[in-house]
Enzyme design. Structure first.
Site, PDB file in Angstrom:
ATOM      1  N   SER A  59     113.186 -29.584 -30.503  1.00  9.90           N
ATOM      2  CA  SER A  59     111.802 -29.109 -30.605  1.00  9.90           C
ATOM      3  C   SER A  59     111.061 -29.506 -29.335  1.00  9.90           C
ATOM      4  O   SER A  59     111.411 -30.495 -28.682  1.00  9.90           O
ATOM      5  CB  SER A  59     111.110 -29.745 -31.817  1.00  9.90           C
ATOM      6  N   TYR A  94     109.778 -37.979 -36.407  1.00 10.17           N
ATOM      7  CA  TYR A  94     110.330 -36.639 -36.153  1.00 10.17           C
ATOM      8  C   TYR A  94     110.492 -36.404 -34.649  1.00 10.17           C
ATOM      9  O   TYR A  94     111.544 -35.947 -34.194  1.00 10.17           O
ATOM     10  CB  TYR A  94     109.387 -35.606 -36.771  1.00 10.17           C
ATOM     11  N   LYS A 131     114.012 -35.583 -32.553  1.00  8.96           N
ATOM     12  CA  LYS A 131     114.230 -34.376 -31.748  1.00  8.96           C
ATOM     13  C   LYS A 131     114.572 -34.733 -30.309  1.00  8.96           C
ATOM     14  O   LYS A 131     115.299 -34.008 -29.635  1.00  8.96           O
ATOM     15  CB  LYS A 131     112.993 -33.467 -31.827  1.00  8.96           C
TER      16      LYS A 131
HETATM   17  N1  LIG Z   1     108.701 -23.983 -36.779  1.00 13.16           N
HETATM   18  C1  LIG Z   1     108.503 -24.618 -35.656  1.00 13.16           C
HETATM   19  O1  LIG Z   1     107.423 -24.549 -35.037  1.00 13.16           O
HETATM   20  C2  LIG Z   1     109.619 -25.424 -35.056  1.00 13.16           C
HETATM   21  C3  LIG Z   1     109.474 -25.836 -33.730  1.00 13.16           C
HETATM   22  C4  LIG Z   1     110.488 -26.566 -33.141  1.00 13.16           C
HETATM   23  C5  LIG Z   1     111.624 -26.880 -33.860  1.00 13.16           C
HETATM   24  N2  LIG Z   1     111.738 -26.475 -35.149  1.00 13.16           N
HETATM   25  C6  LIG Z   1     112.966 -26.840 -35.844  1.00 13.16           C
HETATM   26  O2  LIG Z   1     113.600 -25.679 -36.314  1.00 13.16           O
HETATM   27  C7  LIG Z   1     114.336 -25.975 -37.486  1.00 13.16           C
HETATM   28  C8  LIG Z   1     113.999 -24.960 -38.565  1.00 13.16           C
HETATM   29  O3  LIG Z   1     112.625 -24.974 -38.795  1.00 13.16           O
HETATM   30  P1  LIG Z   1     111.858 -23.721 -39.402  1.00 13.16           P
HETATM   31  O4  LIG Z   1     110.493 -23.762 -38.828  1.00 13.16           O
HETATM   32  O5  LIG Z   1     112.672 -22.491 -39.300  1.00 13.16           O
HETATM   33  O6  LIG Z   1     111.766 -24.193 -40.936  1.00 13.16           O
HETATM   34  P2  LIG Z   1     111.652 -23.348 -42.305  1.00 13.16           P
HETATM   35  O7  LIG Z   1     111.140 -21.976 -42.087  1.00 13.16           O
HETATM   36  O8  LIG Z   1     110.920 -24.252 -43.235  1.00 13.16           O
HETATM   37  O9  LIG Z   1     113.179 -23.229 -42.768  1.00 13.16           O
HETATM   38  C9  LIG Z   1     113.928 -24.384 -42.997  1.00 13.16           C
HETATM   39  C10 LIG Z   1     115.311 -23.977 -43.487  1.00 13.16           C
HETATM   40  O10 LIG Z   1     116.141 -25.137 -43.547  1.00 13.16           O
HETATM   41  C11 LIG Z   1     116.587 -25.343 -44.885  1.00 13.16           C
HETATM   42  N3  LIG Z   1     116.674 -26.796 -45.057  1.00 13.16           N
HETATM   43  C12 LIG Z   1     115.670 -27.699 -45.124  1.00 13.16           C
HETATM   44  N4  LIG Z   1     116.178 -28.950 -45.260  1.00 13.16           N
HETATM   45  C13 LIG Z   1     117.534 -28.813 -45.257  1.00 13.16           C
HETATM   46  C14 LIG Z   1     118.605 -29.739 -45.369  1.00 13.16           C
HETATM   47  N5  LIG Z   1     118.417 -31.045 -45.524  1.00 13.16           N
HETATM   48  N6  LIG Z   1     119.871 -29.254 -45.323  1.00 13.16           N
HETATM   49  C15 LIG Z   1     120.082 -27.940 -45.164  1.00 13.16           C
HETATM   50  N7  LIG Z   1     119.122 -27.022 -45.079  1.00 13.16           N
HETATM   51  C16 LIG Z   1     117.855 -27.465 -45.122  1.00 13.16           C
HETATM   52  C17 LIG Z   1     115.592 -24.587 -45.758  1.00 13.16           C
HETATM   53  O11 LIG Z   1     116.118 -24.086 -46.987  1.00 13.16           O
HETATM   54  P3  LIG Z   1     116.209 -24.991 -48.338  1.00 13.16           P
HETATM   55  O12 LIG Z   1     114.815 -25.352 -48.718  1.00 13.16           O
HETATM   56  O13 LIG Z   1     116.895 -24.098 -49.335  1.00 13.16           O
HETATM   57  O14 LIG Z   1     117.063 -26.169 -47.977  1.00 13.16           O
HETATM   58  C18 LIG Z   1     115.294 -23.383 -44.854  1.00 13.16           C
HETATM   59  O15 LIG Z   1     116.334 -22.417 -44.939  1.00 13.16           O
HETATM   60  C19 LIG Z   1     114.039 -27.429 -37.830  1.00 13.16           C
HETATM   61  O16 LIG Z   1     115.078 -28.237 -37.325  1.00 13.16           O
HETATM   62  C20 LIG Z   1     112.764 -27.721 -37.066  1.00 13.16           C
HETATM   63  O17 LIG Z   1     112.663 -29.065 -36.718  1.00 13.16           O
HETATM   64  C21 LIG Z   1     110.758 -25.749 -35.758  1.00 13.16           C
END
Ligand SMILES: NC(=O)c1ccc[n+]([C@@H]2O[C@H](COP(=O)([O-])OP(=O)(O)OC[C@H]3O[C@@H](n4cnc5c(N)ncnc54)[C@H](OP(=O)(O)O)[C@@H]3O)[C@@H](O)[C@H]2O)c1
Length: 282
Positions: free
Chosen positions: A176, A189, A193
């Site tokens: 991230s 967090y 990252k």
């Molecule tokens: N959104 C942002 O702005 C952003 C920015 C930088 C990095 N990220 C990173 O991108 C990744 C995904 O984020 P997102 O924004 O796409 O989140 P999201 O839309 O909330 O989706 C999260 C996904 O991960 C699954 N999940 C959550 N905990 C899990 C676990 N312990 N084991 C397996 N699956 C799990 C969830 O499904 P279930 O609930 O069914 O498990 C869902 O499919 C994360 O690593 C986050 O740190 C996000």
């Protein structure tokens, strides 16, 4: 050390001989993109929603068989049904990446397709705490480090025997922008990252002799449930949005992952690549 690094490009140059059925260069036009990562099996964690779902869809559109996974069966069922409904080759299983038995199940599911795995994309990540870093309990530290940092390494360890026998295997971790630019109150967090940036470097060097590349996607602010103001990044988002431009879409993180898995990226490993509208890295 010099010898080790000279070995890195050599290892990858040997990977993409004539046995690769679909050369990305040959098929670089959009109309032909079905073969960019064709005939390959991709495992994507945290792939039923958000960034992971967009990556899974894109890899499948680009020709891979994709194994979807996340913690909840109903989310897996829904994601698999949606992508199969689009004519894509996907299967899925429940996998909480922090649970060893779930990782075993994911590996077994992935091997069902053709007995091996070509790509691992570790998207699953959590942030259970908005608060001070030093106020975080040991349980919080354990949960964040288990899911965000340890699980990609442990899952890759399990998949390694099944990846190293394939040619041109590739791993993509998901960090991230907070790794470089910490957000206050998200210290645990942020730290997890930043650790992923180092994990990427270490694994890239360690796995180069096996012909496996490891890179890290570093998203900025992406419109997903995870980044909703009230959930994860309170009050800071409007300022950041002003400085760094509009939120990105999950789909804007997907093409780069397909590229990193493709033969066009055969000379790229150990990179932390930002997709954030702007890069704070020099
Ligand atoms: N959104 C942002 O702005 C952003 C920015 C930088 C990095 N990220 C990173 O991108 C990744 C995904 O984020 P997102 O924004 O796409 O989140 P999201 O839309 O909330 O989706 C999260 C996904 O991960 C699954 N999940 C959550 N905990 C899990 C676990 N312990 N084991 C397996 N699956 C799990 C969830 O499904 P279930 O609930 O069914 O498990 C869902 O499919 C994360 O690593 C986050 O740190 C996000």
């Amino acid at each position: 050390v010099a010898v080790m690094f000279r070995a890195v490009p050599q290892a990858f140059r040997n990977l993409h001989g004539s046995s690769i059925p679909c050369s990305a260069r040959k098929f670089s036009k959009r109309a032909d993109k079905n073969c960019i990562v064709g005939d390959k099996v991709a495992v994507v964690t945290g792939s039923t929603k958000g960034i992971g779902f967009a990556i899974a869809r894109r890899l499948a559109q680009d020709g891979a068989h994709v194994v979807i996974s996340s913690r909840k069966q109903q989310n897996v069922d829904q994601a698999v049904a949606t992508l199969q409904g689009e004519g894509l080759s996907v299967t899925g299983t429940v996998c909480h990446v922090g649970k060893a038995e779930d990782r075993d199940r994911l590996v077994a599911k992935a091997l069902e397709h053709s007995g091996g795995v070509d790509f691992l994309v570790c998207v699953a990540g959590v942030n259970p705490l908005v608060g001070s870093t030093l106020g975080a309990s040991e349980q919080i530290w354990d949960k964040v480090l288990d899911v965000n940092v340890k699980s990609p390494a442990l899952l890759l360890g399990q998949l390694l025997p099944h990846m190293e026998k394939r040619r041109g295997s590739s791993v993509v971790l998901v960090s991230s922008v907070v790794a470089y630019m910490p957000i206050p109150k998200l210290g645990v967090y942020n730290t997890s990252k930043t650790a992923l940036l180092g994990l990427c470097k270490s694994l890239a060097v360690e796995l180069a002799p096996k012909g496996i590349r490891v890179n890290c996607l570093v998203p900025g602010l992406i419109k997903t449930d995870f980044s909703q103001v009230e959930k994860t990044m309170p009050h800071l988002l409007p300022d950041m949005n002003e400085i760094y431009g509009l939120f990105g879409e999950p789909e804007e993180c997907a093409g780069i992952v397909s590229f990193l898995c493709s033969p066009d990226a055969s000379y790229i490993t150990g990179e932390n690549i930002m997709v954030a509208g702007f890069s704070s890295k020099l």
